[in-house]
Enzyme design. Sequence first.
Site, short mmCIF file in Angstrom:
data_model
loop_
_atom_site.label_atom_id
_atom_site.label_comp_id
_atom_site.label_asym_id
_atom_site.label_seq_id
_atom_site.Cartn_x
_atom_site.Cartn_y
_atom_site.Cartn_z
N CYS A 25 33.89 55.88 75.29
CA CYS A 25 33.58 57.28 75.82
C CYS A 25 34.31 58.17 74.64
CB CYS A 25 35.07 57.59 76.51
SG CYS A 25 34.83 56.13 78.07
N ARG A 71 29.49 56.17 70.58
CA ARG A 71 31.32 56.45 71.66
C ARG A 71 30.84 55.44 73.15
NH1 ARG A 71 35.54 57.38 68.57
NH2 ARG A 71 36.68 56.57 70.46
N TRP A 97 31.58 55.00 78.42
CA TRP A 97 31.06 53.54 78.87
C TRP A 97 31.99 53.09 79.47
CZ3 TRP A 97 33.25 48.94 77.73
CH2 TRP A 97 32.41 47.89 76.86
N ASN A 133 39.72 58.76 78.19
CA ASN A 133 39.23 57.63 77.01
C ASN A 133 39.95 55.83 76.88
OD1 ASN A 133 38.17 56.30 75.18
ND2 ASN A 133 39.14 57.05 73.30
N GLY A 134 39.81 54.98 77.52
CA GLY A 134 40.51 54.49 77.26
C GLY A 134 41.25 53.33 78.76
N GLU A 152 25.11 37.32 61.14
CA GLU A 152 25.70 38.46 60.95
C GLU A 152 23.94 39.32 60.78
OE1 GLU A 152 27.24 41.20 61.37
OE2 GLU A 152 25.86 42.97 60.46
N LYS A 159 22.65 41.55 64.44
CA LYS A 159 22.48 42.32 64.11
C LYS A 159 20.94 42.23 65.38
CE LYS A 159 24.22 44.40 63.24
NZ LYS A 159 25.39 44.73 62.76
N GLU A 195 21.79 42.86 69.25
CA GLU A 195 22.27 43.74 69.67
C GLU A 195 21.25 44.66 70.04
OE1 GLU A 195 25.67 45.63 67.91
OE2 GLU A 195 24.62 44.94 65.64
N HIS A 230 23.06 18.04 63.75
CA HIS A 230 24.57 17.73 65.22
C HIS A 230 24.16 18.57 66.18
CE1 HIS A 230 26.07 15.45 61.33
NE2 HIS A 230 25.78 16.99 60.72
N LYS A 247 29.85 51.95 70.16
CA LYS A 247 30.44 52.02 68.82
C LYS A 247 31.88 51.52 67.84
CE LYS A 247 29.23 52.48 64.24
NZ LYS A 247 28.54 51.44 63.71
C1 F6R Z 1 27.87 45.43 65.27
C2 F6R Z 1 28.79 46.24 65.37
C3 F6R Z 1 30.03 45.36 66.28
C4 F6R Z 1 31.73 46.19 64.86
C5 F6R Z 1 32.86 45.77 66.27
C6 F6R Z 1 34.27 46.11 65.19
O1 F6R Z 1 27.35 45.77 64.15
O2 F6R Z 1 29.20 47.11 65.52
O3 F6R Z 1 30.18 44.21 66.19
O4 F6R Z 1 31.32 45.71 63.92
O5 F6R Z 1 33.15 46.00 67.24
O6 F6R Z 1 34.41 47.82 64.85
P1 F6R Z 1 35.15 47.65 64.06
O7 F6R Z 1 34.80 47.90 62.32
O8 F6R Z 1 35.00 49.44 64.17
O9 F6R Z 1 36.53 46.85 63.94
#
Ligand code: F6R
Length: 610
Positions: free
Chosen positions: A2, A27, A76, A101-102, A483, A487, A490, A506, A605
Amino acid sequence: MCGIVGAVAKRNILPILLNGLRKLEYRGYDSAGVAVVNAEDQISRIRSVGKIIELEKALDRAPDIQGTTGIAHTRWATHGPPTESNAHPHMSGSRLALVCNGIVENHESLRLAQKAKGFEFQSDTDTEVIVNEIYQHIAQGADLLNAVKSTIKSLQGAFAIGVISADEPYRLVGARRGSPLVVGVGKDETFLASDMSALLSVTKDFFILDDGDIVDINGTNVTIMDQLGQPQQRQLKTSTLTAESVELGEHRHFMLKEIHEQSTAIANTLEGRITGTGLLEASFGADATQVFDDTRAVQIIACGTSYHAGLVAKYWFEELGVPCQVEIASEFRSRTHAVPDHCLVVTLSQSGETIDTLSALAEAKRIGYGSSLTICNAPESSLVRESDLVLMTHAGPEIGVASTKAFTTQLVALRLLVIALGRRRHLSMEHEAKLIAELRELPAKVDEAIKLEPIIKDIAEQFADKHHTLFLGRGTHYPIALEGALKLKEISYIHAEAYPAGELKHGPLALIDSDMPVISVAPNDRLLDKLKANIEEVRARGGKLIVFADVETEMSEQKNLTVINVASVDSSIAPIIFTIPLQLLSYHVALIKGTDVDKPRNLAKSVTVE
Ligand code: F6R
């Protein structure tokens, strides 16, 4: 999660609020809303489901809505689905509006108590209890500030709020506990926002609120109080961010822009931290040498992509004799630990506001871990404030929800930390000079890897009708496979899993068929022969492989095996280089799938809820 914006000015603040929301959309983006005190001293509120563009359309249909004091929110969803009635601002009566927010953890008991007093709830959110609580204090004679002060004493959880009242039309009260909030200071106008990026078009001067702070913006007066309500002087800081740094520019998506910015981001992260042959230890903070001398082991804590960076670093630390554990923050914070002696806690975070990581750090401190260090991309963030040592990644603002340049710069920062602690173990001066020289080569090598984009774009076509993908890697490249899978899932919503290649036999081999592409990275390292054997195991079972291989591995195309050559690099920086083609692949697959690359569904984010 948010985003909040607020303003008190002498002009119509609606465009400022909307512009701020657009910058905060990363956000959360499932619904949005705005409330202003209008010229008749009434509150006008508009809310809509979906992204900010939907709110803009709704406001276009209501051109009379204007005001000089107001709040806005992009949501969010946590409690209650993304509907208009659950969108913020929430109101109690017709003269009081609030954005949050929260999460309010004790919302159920407050809701019951308020219902017993006759309040009728308009939403399923946990937020509505806050505005009702403030309403009750005002009804008993408190002004807006004192009503907020009393209310937050009764709330449990982590949150940031902004509140306006039609009865005090030039006033905006904000408060933060756990979630971030900044105050932007303009000429005769003051703003509130979840982060600075939201306000760069109107000011570069900010007060960064401390945890627990309350801010009273009353006309042109700004008073900041601590959690005890005592007025405090907070330092006014001038942001070095430019408004352009949070704009898309010529790129189609922020993710693509940020992938292409990686060589610059890495160069910036190295700048001033290394000399011709060695690391400048003071880059980590004044006490770094003392802390590093005392460190016997490392505990890394992070979430998501940042966690993957930590997993790579574990191989790097242990290669130089530094014991290292890595744990997902939400797990770390909620289990019992056998605390090792002299263990440095290292948190990794792009945002510095991830609540799981912050809580895990607090838990680590509580149970007696040693000093703490954060590698972070947000200078004024909570993690930076809570940590003894700090190494900033100078990646610049990362807007795309899928993390790219934050990850590669975290890896660069971790290499610097590995060198610092390696000095106290197996690392010789000659070896250090070699590692530093390899780091210096990185920006050029990253740009070279980005040139693979046209080939990767073609390969992405193969994923148009796929539902599952497997990623394989070995050693430091197993986390890179993780990773790559994260990517892809998501942003393209294709189910993707990553395995250490040696683990295939396995169990996961049972999944292999011609319908599930298998992606592997093949650096030219001591594990190459084993990896090649694993690749053959997949081919023998009809699996279709796409391998990103160091050109010196001399792997060649065969039936069911597509090889994309990556320029040769030293093994110390290979994980950073091999990340690039996987980022580009997920980006181009997402384009083909037609998803919202920068704002994938259900995500946000900055994850400020548990
Ligand atoms: C994936 C992504 C998330 C963040 C995770 C941690 O692309 O961006 O998995 O890496 O939410 O966020 P930070 O690094 O801001 O603590």
